[in-house]
Enzyme design. Sequence first.
Site, PDB file in Angstrom:
ATOM      1  CB  SER A   1     -18.471 -97.234  42.798  1.00 33.73           C
ATOM      2  OG  SER A   1     -18.060 -97.234  41.452  1.00 33.73           O
TER       3      SER A   1
ATOM      4  N   GLY B   1     -18.922 -94.805  38.130  1.00 35.53           N
ATOM      5  CA  GLY B   1     -18.301 -94.027  37.047  1.00 35.53           C
ATOM      6  C   GLY B   1     -18.334 -92.528  37.284  1.00 35.53           C
TER       7      GLY B   1
ATOM      8  CE1 TYR C   1      -5.044 -91.863  37.968  1.00 34.92           C
ATOM      9  CE2 TYR C   1      -3.807 -93.821  37.389  1.00 34.92           C
ATOM     10  CZ  TYR C   1      -4.279 -92.943  38.342  1.00 34.92           C
ATOM     11  OH  TYR C   1      -3.973 -93.148  39.671  1.00 34.92           O
TER      12      TYR C   1
ATOM     13  N   GLY D   1     -16.292 -91.042  39.615  1.00 37.06           N
ATOM     14  CA  GLY D   1     -15.048 -90.636  40.246  1.00 37.06           C
ATOM     15  C   GLY D   1     -15.133 -90.644  41.763  1.00 37.06           C
ATOM     16  CG  LEU D   2     -18.103 -89.732  43.792  1.00 34.18           C
ATOM     17  CD1 LEU D   2     -19.556 -89.502  44.161  1.00 34.18           C
ATOM     18  CD2 LEU D   2     -17.212 -88.656  44.421  1.00 34.18           C
TER      19      LEU D   2
ATOM     20  CD  GLU E   1      -7.765 -85.568  43.111  1.00 32.31           C
ATOM     21  OE1 GLU E   1      -7.570 -86.762  43.423  1.00 32.31           O
ATOM     22  OE2 GLU E   1      -8.611 -84.855  43.654  1.00 32.31           O
ATOM     23  CG  HIS E   2      -3.610 -86.835  38.831  1.00 34.48           C
ATOM     24  ND1 HIS E   2      -3.668 -87.965  38.051  1.00 34.48           N
ATOM     25  CD2 HIS E   2      -4.804 -86.204  38.667  1.00 34.48           C
ATOM     26  CE1 HIS E   2      -4.838 -88.007  37.420  1.00 34.48           C
ATOM     27  NE2 HIS E   2      -5.548 -86.955  37.788  1.00 34.48           N
TER      28      HIS E   2
ATOM     29  CG  ASP F   1      -9.240 -94.119  44.679  1.00 32.89           C
ATOM     30  OD1 ASP F   1      -8.896 -93.005  45.120  1.00 32.89           O
ATOM     31  OD2 ASP F   1      -9.360 -94.370  43.468  1.00 32.89           O
TER      32      ASP F   1
END
Length: 368
Positions: A147, A142, A244, A144-145, A53-54, A195
């Site tokens: 979309s 919204g 972010y 975090g998956l 992550e990140h 993503d």
Amino acid sequence: MLVGLIQSRWMERLDMANASPLLDTLQSQFSNLYRAPPSFIARAPGRVNLIGEHTDYNDGFVLPIALDRAVYLAARPRADRTVRVVARDFAGARAEFSLDAITRDDKSAWSNYLRGVAWALEQRGARLRGCDLVIAGDVPIGAGLSSSAALEVAAAMALCVGAGLVPVRLSRVEIARVCQRAENEFVGVQSGIMDQFVSALARAGHALRLDCRDLTYEYVPIPRSVSIVVCNSMKSRGLVESAYNERQAECDAAAQRLGELLGKPVKALRDISLAELESKAKELTGTLARRARHVISENQRVLDAVRNMRENKAAAMGALMNASHASLRDDFEVCCDELDALVEIAIAQYGCWGARLTGAGFGGCTVN
Ligand code: GLA
């Protein structure tokens, strides 16, 4: 009537019986709206990141999987250069634009993902055709998956297929890059490539280990004995955009400072080892040191996770996920009480090997 379903793995046609029930309504809505059936339906999945992550915007490693939830775009190419689109998930909101003058429309912000993809494809030299489109999906918005990445990838496929450009002219890796460019330069969100990449290239039953520097990747089988459970905190990710960008700036600053301290060229935190970071513990302290420690240790955790998954070591994989969560909470500071509570509850359950927040943080989901 059955129409071809084109998913992110180009031209793979799904068995319609196993496809989402959304598709029937999508097709009839399309026919009602445009007085003709769609020529095809493009599908691109949302994603959940197992670990890493990140790290993507630090040229590092990630290990996401595609979800069994997706964004669908029913499409019918037109003879002109007009794109008309209706979004079912936004109460039937409509947008229309010409491919000859693609501009942002902040009154229908959702349509900017589609406009951005059309813009980025044309910038890359594609000559598109107009299309009539209807968007539907079952990836929670919204949460975090991803979309939005799924919408971008489905849009890229629909526009390319509509213009007859696929699979000959654009690879799926190129599609992912085009979609990232749309998000960074047109929509204005400085996300990494994870993503879009996994939405375009994921394979069923596998995680995708991506090197975000050179975009080499491998598929890692998900051990059959393991289930992956995503929990939605339902906390909206209000802070996410400003924080972010702030984290990206801190990572860049840490990389530059470490480069100076170590006297070696450093393009990103990817270029620094944990031992090198520790050797400069006196000179680099505070926030930048913690941000760097998260990214550098997280990169190593991804590589270790791949090995553990291949060797079917679920307990070791779970321990890495727990460590990732602690690092995101304490060093990278992108957690919140809701995500922490979900992780704490999960790891107390018999049979849960590990749990962590997933995605950008500050809300959204955990992966267990
Ligand atoms: C968001 C971004 C990704 C990635 C994650 C954090 O989902 O879109 O590119 O940076 O946050 O890992």
